[in-house]
Design an enzyme around this catalytic site. Structure first.
Site, PDB file in Angstrom:
ATOM      1  N   SER A  28      29.777 -26.761 -12.157  1.00 32.67           N
ATOM      2  CA  SER A  28      30.880 -25.908 -10.677  1.00 32.67           C
ATOM      3  C   SER A  28      30.577 -26.718  -9.963  1.00 32.67           C
ATOM      4  O   SER A  28      32.335 -26.342  -9.917  1.00 32.67           O
ATOM      5  CB  SER A  28      29.625 -24.616 -10.505  1.00 32.67           C
ATOM      6  OG  SER A  28      28.872 -23.487 -10.940  1.00 32.67           O
ATOM      7  N   GLN A 171      35.775 -15.797 -10.654  1.00 39.39           N
ATOM      8  CA  GLN A 171      36.294 -17.177 -11.009  1.00 39.39           C
ATOM      9  C   GLN A 171      37.353 -17.050 -10.626  1.00 39.39           C
ATOM     10  O   GLN A 171      39.042 -17.705 -10.731  1.00 39.39           O
ATOM     11  CB  GLN A 171      36.005 -17.501 -12.584  1.00 39.39           C
ATOM     12  CG  GLN A 171      34.222 -18.097 -12.677  1.00 39.39           C
ATOM     13  CD  GLN A 171      34.181 -19.012 -13.544  1.00 39.39           C
ATOM     14  OE1 GLN A 171      35.406 -18.339 -14.787  1.00 39.39           O
ATOM     15  NE2 GLN A 171      33.491 -19.409 -13.557  1.00 39.39           N
ATOM     16  N   GLU A 313      23.670 -15.073 -12.440  1.00 38.87           N
ATOM     17  CA  GLU A 313      23.794 -17.111 -14.255  1.00 38.87           C
ATOM     18  C   GLU A 313      21.789 -17.430 -13.978  1.00 38.87           C
ATOM     19  O   GLU A 313      21.469 -17.727 -14.489  1.00 38.87           O
ATOM     20  CB  GLU A 313      24.724 -18.118 -13.475  1.00 38.87           C
ATOM     21  CG  GLU A 313      24.440 -18.282 -12.306  1.00 38.87           C
ATOM     22  CD  GLU A 313      24.789 -19.911 -11.171  1.00 38.87           C
ATOM     23  OE1 GLU A 313      24.856 -21.020 -11.585  1.00 38.87           O
ATOM     24  OE2 GLU A 313      26.243 -19.231 -11.217  1.00 38.87           O
ATOM     25  N   ARG A 344      24.783  -9.960 -21.145  1.00 36.06           N
ATOM     26  CA  ARG A 344      23.560 -10.500 -20.917  1.00 36.06           C
ATOM     27  C   ARG A 344      22.443  -9.764 -20.714  1.00 36.06           C
ATOM     28  O   ARG A 344      21.056 -10.435 -20.912  1.00 36.06           O
ATOM     29  CB  ARG A 344      24.042 -11.828 -20.240  1.00 36.06           C
ATOM     30  CG  ARG A 344      24.470 -13.624 -20.044  1.00 36.06           C
ATOM     31  CD  ARG A 344      24.471 -14.464 -19.145  1.00 36.06           C
ATOM     32  NE  ARG A 344      24.960 -15.629 -19.452  1.00 36.06           N
ATOM     33  CZ  ARG A 344      25.071 -15.928 -19.118  1.00 36.06           C
ATOM     34  NH1 ARG A 344      25.413 -16.039 -17.668  1.00 36.06           N
ATOM     35  NH2 ARG A 344      25.132 -17.682 -19.390  1.00 36.06           N
ATOM     36  N   LYS A 410      26.143 -26.718 -23.376  1.00 36.75           N
ATOM     37  CA  LYS A 410      27.210 -26.581 -22.452  1.00 36.75           C
ATOM     38  C   LYS A 410      27.424 -27.193 -21.881  1.00 36.75           C
ATOM     39  O   LYS A 410      28.272 -27.216 -20.690  1.00 36.75           O
ATOM     40  CB  LYS A 410      27.360 -24.703 -23.131  1.00 36.75           C
ATOM     41  CG  LYS A 410      28.158 -24.645 -21.969  1.00 36.75           C
ATOM     42  CD  LYS A 410      27.879 -22.820 -21.769  1.00 36.75           C
ATOM     43  CE  LYS A 410      28.894 -21.708 -20.971  1.00 36.75           C
ATOM     44  NZ  LYS A 410      30.080 -22.144 -21.154  1.00 36.75           N
TER      45      LYS A 410
END
Length: 430
Positions: A28, A171, A313, A344, A410
């Site tokens: 981030s 975001q 997250e 998720r 990732k």
């Protein structure tokens, strides 16, 4: 590097794990720092950045538009430039690339085409594109509000006030704020909808803007106004990625050991810092000192009732710990994580359930009750956080096979190697 087995046998340590761990930098912070450096008034250095798929895609996307991003030892030197080139930006599975780069592309005088991995065409970006169109940017997305799309820049963006619904992702707001100071009249972003998730990430964006001399007014709820002006070039050292610490500190809890994460900041805007409180509630001893953050497992894990709205997250790792707890847990406030790399909540309910966990899926969370777990394949859906959940379960349950462990690249290159080293497992055959 030896190819990883797929599915990958998650190691179960035979004794408490007691180790000191150094983590890669924050994704981030790295991707925000890259965007701000690209828009700054002079060259600057991003020190000790995370180098993973998401951040390499960000660097490549900015480079394709004309920004200089070059290696300088372990750092990146970023040199702003006139954005005049046509370019193609590969977003991969990186939400930050898909959402943060289009507002920068609006400042270009080129035609910038965006696309990414197939699943990214399902992730929301329409609010950002609609906002940019309202600020005078030429957007061609075929009316889909998703990838693929094209931004045709005019060399400048008018700016002004936009009203968006950011309830699906914080975001959306950060994307507009990061580039807003370079717009002719700045940008005034107003949220209208359900509560914005992951507010700490917006606070991170605001703090980084202010550190570069940008005036940001966030005094009113659900409104963020960035004044027009220069973005001062600022060298920035990237903190360790505290969200990536989740599986490592969880290992202390599942094995009754002690894990120290080096260089844990005493003050940070990263939402991963909330792990300290979560693990304390679950029965661990947590201490922050000059050596870093040390988590000691007590030999037992207790269930929790948590609103994870601002730290969504962390849900996969926390859910995995809850599945190993000795009392019921309820995780709520995270309906928005259905739109992350995968749904998720559905994925966790399915995969934990397949290993014997007693899980009830709710629209905005999960209820998890104690149950006897067993080995089996834990699918990850190309989602690095799901892989974290799988290895956490595997550290306490024999025979867990994690599908596509390589998806962790990732945000953490060679996560599997680091995990095997930490657990004292021989690499052979893994």
């Amino acid at each position: 590097m030896t190819p990883l087995a797929d599915p990958w046998p998650a190691p179960r340590p035979s004794a408490p794990v007691e180790r000191v761990v150094s983590l890669p930098g924050s994704k981030s912070l790295t991707n925000r720092a890259l965007v701000l450096a690209a828009l700054a008034d002079a060259p600057s250095v991003v020190r000790r950045p995370l180098r993973s798929r998401d951040t390499l895609l960000m660097a490549a996307g900015l480079s394709a538009m004309g920004v200089g991003v070059v290696d300088e030892g372990d750092d990146w030197r970023v040199t702003p430039a006139a954005l005049t080139s046509d370019a193609e930006v590969d977003c991969g599975l990186a939400g930050t690339v898909m959402r943060f780069v289009p507002p920068v592309a609006g400042l270009s005088s080129g035609t910038i085409a965006f696309d990414g991995d197939p699943h990214m065409r399902q992730r929301p970006v329409g609010e950002v594109l609609s906002a940019l169109a309202g600020l005078g940017v030429d957007i061609d997305d075929g009316g889909r509000g998703s990838l693929p799309f094209v931004v045709r820049g005019a060399g400048s963006v008018r700016g002004g006030t936009v009203v968006i619904d950011a309830s699906a992702s914080s975001q959306f707001i950060s994307a507009l704020l990061l580039a807003g100071a370079r717009y002719d009249t700045g940008v005034d972003v107003r949220h209208d909808g359900k509560p914005v998730p992951s507010l700490p990430h917006i606070e991170m964006t605001v703090a980084m803007l202010r550190a570069r001399g940008v005036e940001v007014d966030d005094s009113d709820p659900n409104r963020w106004a960035v004044a027009p002006g220069p973005i001062t070039a600022t060298d920035e050292a990237i903190e360790p990625d505290l969200s990536n610490a989740a599986p490592f500190v969880a290992l202390a809890a599942t094995t009754g050991g002690a894990i120290t994460i080096r260089d844990w900041p005493r003050s940070t805007t990263q939402p991963g810092d909330e792990l300290r409180d979560v693990l304390t509630r679950m029965g661990c001893d947590v201490a922050l000192d000059d050596a870093g953050l040390t988590v000691r497992g007590s030999g037992a894990l207790h269930g929790v009732d948590l609103d994870l709205h601002d730290i969504g997250e962390l849900t996969p790792a926390i859910a995995a710990l809850c599945a190993l707890a000795d009392s019921p847990s309820h995780l709520r406030g995270v309906g928005h994580i259905r739109h992350h790399e995968t749904d998720r909540l559905a994925a966790l309910a399915t995969e934990l359930g397949n290993l014997g966990a007693d899980v009830t899926e709710h629209p905005d969370g999960l209820s998890i009750r104690p149950a006897s777990l067993r080995g089996g394949v834990f699918r990850t859906y190309a989602d690095h956080r799901m892989a974290h959940a799988g290895v956490i379960i595997g550290s306490a349950v024999e025979g867990v096979l994690v599908e596509d462990i390589a998806t962790t690249s990732k945000t953490f290159p060679d996560f599997a190697g680091a995990w095997l080293d930490l657990t004292g497992t021989d690499l052979a055959g893994q």
